[in-house]
Write an enzyme that holds these catalytic residues in place. Structure first.
Site, PDB file in Angstrom:
ATOM      1  CG  HIS A 188      10.805   4.297  13.313  1.00 41.97           C
ATOM      2  ND1 HIS A 188      11.139   2.986  13.552  1.00 41.97           N
ATOM      3  CD2 HIS A 188       9.650   4.259  12.610  1.00 41.97           C
ATOM      4  CE1 HIS A 188      10.216   2.198  13.025  1.00 41.97           C
ATOM      5  NE2 HIS A 188       9.300   2.944  12.444  1.00 41.97           N
TER       6      HIS A 188
ATOM      7  CB  ALA B 168      11.164  -0.605   4.899  1.00 38.00           C
ATOM      8  NE  ARG B 169       9.510  -2.484  11.618  1.00 36.52           N
ATOM      9  CZ  ARG B 169       8.577  -1.540  11.496  1.00 36.52           C
ATOM     10  NH1 ARG B 169       8.825  -0.413  10.872  1.00 36.52           N
ATOM     11  NH2 ARG B 169       7.375  -1.715  12.023  1.00 36.52           N
TER      12      ARG B 169
ATOM     13  NE  ARG C 205      -3.282  -2.094   3.176  1.00 39.39           N
ATOM     14  CZ  ARG C 205      -2.822  -3.214   3.742  1.00 39.39           C
ATOM     15  NH1 ARG C 205      -1.527  -3.384   3.949  1.00 39.39           N
ATOM     16  NH2 ARG C 205      -3.648  -4.179   4.091  1.00 39.39           N
TER      17      ARG C 205
ATOM     18  CD  GLU D  33      14.278   2.018  14.548  1.00 43.36           C
ATOM     19  OE1 GLU D  33      14.697   2.208  13.398  1.00 43.36           O
ATOM     20  OE2 GLU D  33      13.112   2.252  14.890  1.00 43.36           O
TER      21      GLU D  33
HETATM   22  C1  8YV Z   1       5.281   2.926  13.957  1.00 43.41           C
HETATM   23  C2  8YV Z   1       6.046   1.884  11.798  1.00 43.41           C
HETATM   24  O1  8YV Z   1       4.984   4.157  14.440  1.00 43.41           O
HETATM   25  O2  8YV Z   1       3.830   1.282  11.375  1.00 43.41           O
HETATM   26  C3  8YV Z   1       4.997   0.940  11.353  1.00 43.41           C
HETATM   27  O3  8YV Z   1       5.352  -0.187  10.971  1.00 43.41           O
HETATM   28  O4  8YV Z   1       7.189   1.681  11.570  1.00 43.41           O
HETATM   29  C4  8YV Z   1       5.646   3.124  12.504  1.00 43.41           C
HETATM   30  O5  8YV Z   1       4.543   3.662  11.845  1.00 43.41           O
HETATM   31  C5  8YV Z   1       6.395   2.357  14.792  1.00 43.41           C
HETATM   32  O6  8YV Z   1       6.730   1.085  14.345  1.00 43.41           O
HETATM   33  C6  8YV Z   1       5.992   2.267  16.260  1.00 43.41           C
HETATM   34  O7  8YV Z   1       5.197   1.172  16.517  1.00 43.41           O
END
Ligand code: 8YV
Length: 330
Positions: free
Chosen positions: A290, A242-243, A160, A272
């Protein structure tokens, strides 16, 4: 007649008061008002006797926690990503997991674009220069960066959020959009987004600006390392919203230092909130903590959706955005 005790839940991190109020109508709610991330042991302790938990990316729900918290029935992640959940272990334990898709898509895509722009146009690097009092003359090539409009946007991961970024790139900035994903989009969606499916290698080689929007998994760990960066154009930029862990941060820092690519924009990091020290010393990287989904409206919507999942499941046995719906059907 004595009132029946409400079931108990934990909200693992500080959330908006109105969300806590909504939960308190149904549950005894234990909160973490200090908002200090709980250690796995603390989380296990705090979950004793609780049937539900609202988590963020900082809390892991894994087999060890599930074994120690047999009363738990639902973990609702305030995030769309759920690599902090061991979903098969949750399903085996009969614990429902939920996440927060859709409500953050456009906000996160906006931020992805903000990082693409900031990275290509050297926004933070030039601001640091100005703030440091180093701006004493204008020059024709001063902080000359790369164009975004009309360039080739590469998107790795076309869910998405990837699609929302493609739309911005193609329709807003006249970019040529190429993407790679585990599965190819339907032809109709490709046409609407003006996005062309390419191999991973073609994506790396052809993108002027490459953005990562894929989920983290064992398979995507270090999907972008030294070898992948070596295939990119020396003028290219790389953005990760992303991550952490999808990019090998040490390899990226070395590549940025040696100008093997022009610049990077990172909102997520391996380990992180620690950031690889080498990333802090290279100038050609934009670093944010983040915050891609961080608008007030969207963070409220995410917390509310997580709460709605807990309320719906524990009061009516249904969920809005389940990750393992088999648990509901069982
Ligand atoms: C979150 C994110 O705010 O939604 C996700 O996967 O990375 C962020 O939007 C963060 O992971 C805190 O939970």
């Amino acid at each position: 007649m004595a009132a029946t005790a409400k079931p108990a839940i934990l909200v693992a991190r500080a959330v908006f008061p109105e969300v806590i109020d909504a939960l308190r109508q149904h549950f005894e709610v234990d909160t973490n008002d200090d908002d200090v991330a709980l250690t796995p042991d603390e989380l296990t302790q705090r979950l004793q006797g609780k049937v539900g938990v609202l988590t963020t990316g900082s809390e892991r729900v894994d087999a060890a926690l599930l074994a120690a918290c047999p009363q738990l029935r639902i973990a609702a992640n305030i995030a769309v990503g759920f690599n902090n959940f061991d979903v098969p272990a949750m399903t085996a334990a009969g614990v429902l997991g939920t996440n927060t898709p859709d409500v953050l898509t456009e906000t996160t895509a906006d931020f992805g674009f903000a990082l693409i722009m900031a990275t290509a146009r050297r926004l933070t690097e030039s601001e640091h220069f100005l703030r440091a009092g180093q701006w004493n003359k204008w020059a024709l090539d001063m902080f000359a960066g790369a164009d975004v409009h009309g360039s080739t946007l590469g998107i790795l991961g076309m869910g998405r959020i990837g699609q929302a970024i493609a739309r911005r790139g193609a329709l807003g900035f006249g970019m040529k959009v190429i993407y790679h994903n585990r599965s190819r989009l339907d032809a109709g969606i490709e046409t609407e987004l003006r996005a062309r499916y390419v191999s991973r290698d073609q994506l790396l080689q052809q993108a002027d600006h490459l953005i990562l929007v894929l989920p983290y998994s064992a398979e995507s760990h270090h999907a972008i390392g030294a070898a992948e960066i070596a295939r990119m154009k020396p003028t290219a930029t790389l953005v990760n919203i992303a991550r952490g862990g999808i990019v090998d941060d040490a390899a990226l820092a070395a590549a940025l230092r040696d100008r093997r690519i022009a610049a990077a924009g990172l909102d997520v990091f391996e380990g992180e909130p620690k950031v690889h020290p080498d990333l802090l010393t290279v100038p050609n990287v934009v670093l944010t903590p983040h915050i891609a989904s961080a608008t007030l409206a969207t963070r409220r919507a995410m917390a509310q959706l997580a709460a709605d999942n807990v309320i719906a499941y524990l009061t009516e046995g249904r969920a809005l955005t389940p990750l393992n719906p088999d648990v509901i059907r069982a």
